[in-house]
Design an enzyme around this catalytic site. Sequence first.
Site, PDB file in Angstrom:
ATOM      1  N   SER A   1       0.833  -1.214   0.000  1.00  0.00           N
ATOM      2  CA  SER A   1       0.000   0.000   0.000  1.00  0.00           C
ATOM      3  C   SER A   1       0.858   1.251   0.000  1.00  0.00           C
ATOM      4  CB  SER A   1      -0.879   0.006   1.256  1.00  0.00           C
ATOM      5  OG  SER A   1      -0.049   0.101   2.391  1.00  0.00           O
ATOM      6  N   ARG A   2       0.208   2.358  -0.381  1.00  0.00           N
ATOM      7  CA  ARG A   2       0.852   3.668  -0.251  1.00  0.00           C
ATOM      8  C   ARG A   2      -0.104   4.526   0.567  1.00  0.00           C
ATOM      9  NH1 ARG A   2       1.230   4.491  -6.464  1.00  0.00           N
ATOM     10  NH2 ARG A   2      -0.318   2.851  -6.318  1.00  0.00           N
ATOM     11  N   ILE A   3       0.460   5.347   1.443  1.00  0.00           N
ATOM     12  CA  ILE A   3      -0.395   6.144   2.323  1.00  0.00           C
ATOM     13  C   ILE A   3      -0.209   7.622   1.976  1.00  0.00           C
ATOM     14  CG2 ILE A   3      -1.208   6.344   4.719  1.00  0.00           C
ATOM     15  CD1 ILE A   3      -0.572   3.406   4.100  1.00  0.00           C
TER      16      ILE A   3
ATOM     17  N   ASP B   1      -1.665  -8.472  14.345  1.00  0.00           N
ATOM     18  CA  ASP B   1      -0.422  -7.864  13.828  1.00  0.00           C
ATOM     19  C   ASP B   1      -0.063  -6.652  14.684  1.00  0.00           C
ATOM     20  OD1 ASP B   1       1.743  -7.733  12.141  1.00  0.00           O
ATOM     21  OD2 ASP B   1       0.692  -6.758  10.488  1.00  0.00           O
TER      22      ASP B   1
END
Length: 348
Positions: free
Chosen positions: A69-71, A183
Amino acid sequence: MKNFYWFKQISNNGRSGRRLSLGEYKNAVSWSKYLVSSGAEIKGEGEVEWSADMSQLFIGNKFASGRHSRIYRGIYKQRDVAIKIISQPEEDEELASTLEKQFTSEVALLFRLSHPNIVTFVAACKKPPVFCIITEYLAGGSLRKYLHQQEPHSVPLELVLKLALDIARGMLYLHSQGVLHRDLKSENLLLTEDMCVKVADFGISCLESQCGSAKGFTGTYRWMAPEMIKEKHHTKKVDVYSFGIVLWELLTAMTPFDNMTPEQAAFAVCQKNARPPLPAGCPLAFSHLINRCWSSNPDKRPHFDEIVGILERYSEWLEQDPEFFSNYKPSSEQSMCCFLQCMASVKA
Ligand SMILES: Nc1ncnc2c1ncn2[C@@H]1O[C@H](COP(=O)(O)OP(=O)(O)OP(=O)(O)O)[C@@H](O)[C@H]1O
């Protein structure tokens, strides 16, 4: 703001907002074609409730990335938000399907959670092969980043206690909702500007009743309970184990097993019952709790309601006695309780 351009990510009519830098432009166009709506859509079950109104979303700079992912920073309905964009790889169908399942489960869980120590869900959008999850933006960044900026063993014990209590309260709430995080680690704990911690990243979380086995699991070995590494049946107690490791991180400001690869750490934990070394000067109040939390027997690990109770008591005692951490002995818990009760009755 230097090097910070807002891009109005809307345009059913093709209009866009201000200019982007070249890098941002390349990033943005790679997924913007998917996020921009192309007319009437049929939405899946529950999707209507959480679907983002894309005309209200402004996407800014990318500031972090996850494994898949990219935030980005952004604004949604006048609110500061973080936008996690997940793109399914074309070349790997299995991974693409796993990412879709993770997205669906993360949104379904986040949508029903509401607690001061859990990151607040805002909205989401599902436009395969791109998905986005919009949450409140937490300006303090991750706990891991904060700890890496500190000298080893330098975080004041009062702060360790406060941060630990925030995390434990978030986890107590999560477990009360029947959710296992699976997690829990400093990277998935986010800080507000005033140092309040919130639990984030529910990509591999599950409802206790639906967790199944840990086969093919993608959690993080350094924080993972032995029964989960061994892909055995697991319960809420896997989060308590990870909490023990996080508590160790708070006390040391170091990375667990940093002289080993994640796989070596997994082997050492399972086969040799290894744990990160507790610092010589570690207050008994913490070492006692950590040892219980990361016990290899899940039944010996306390539940989060007990952990919250213990940490709250420590906070009270610390208020009464600034030397509490040096004076504490596990056997003194009883006498400390009596002492506080006496104090309370004297005051009354
Ligand atoms: N709401 C937020 N506010 C501020 N920072 C955030 C927010 N959400 C995520 N981040 C930053 O982005 C990083 C990655 O986010 P997140 O863990 O949700 O992504 P991910 O794809 O699930 O990562 P991975 O799968 O690698 O654990 C976080 O460690 C944090 O630094």
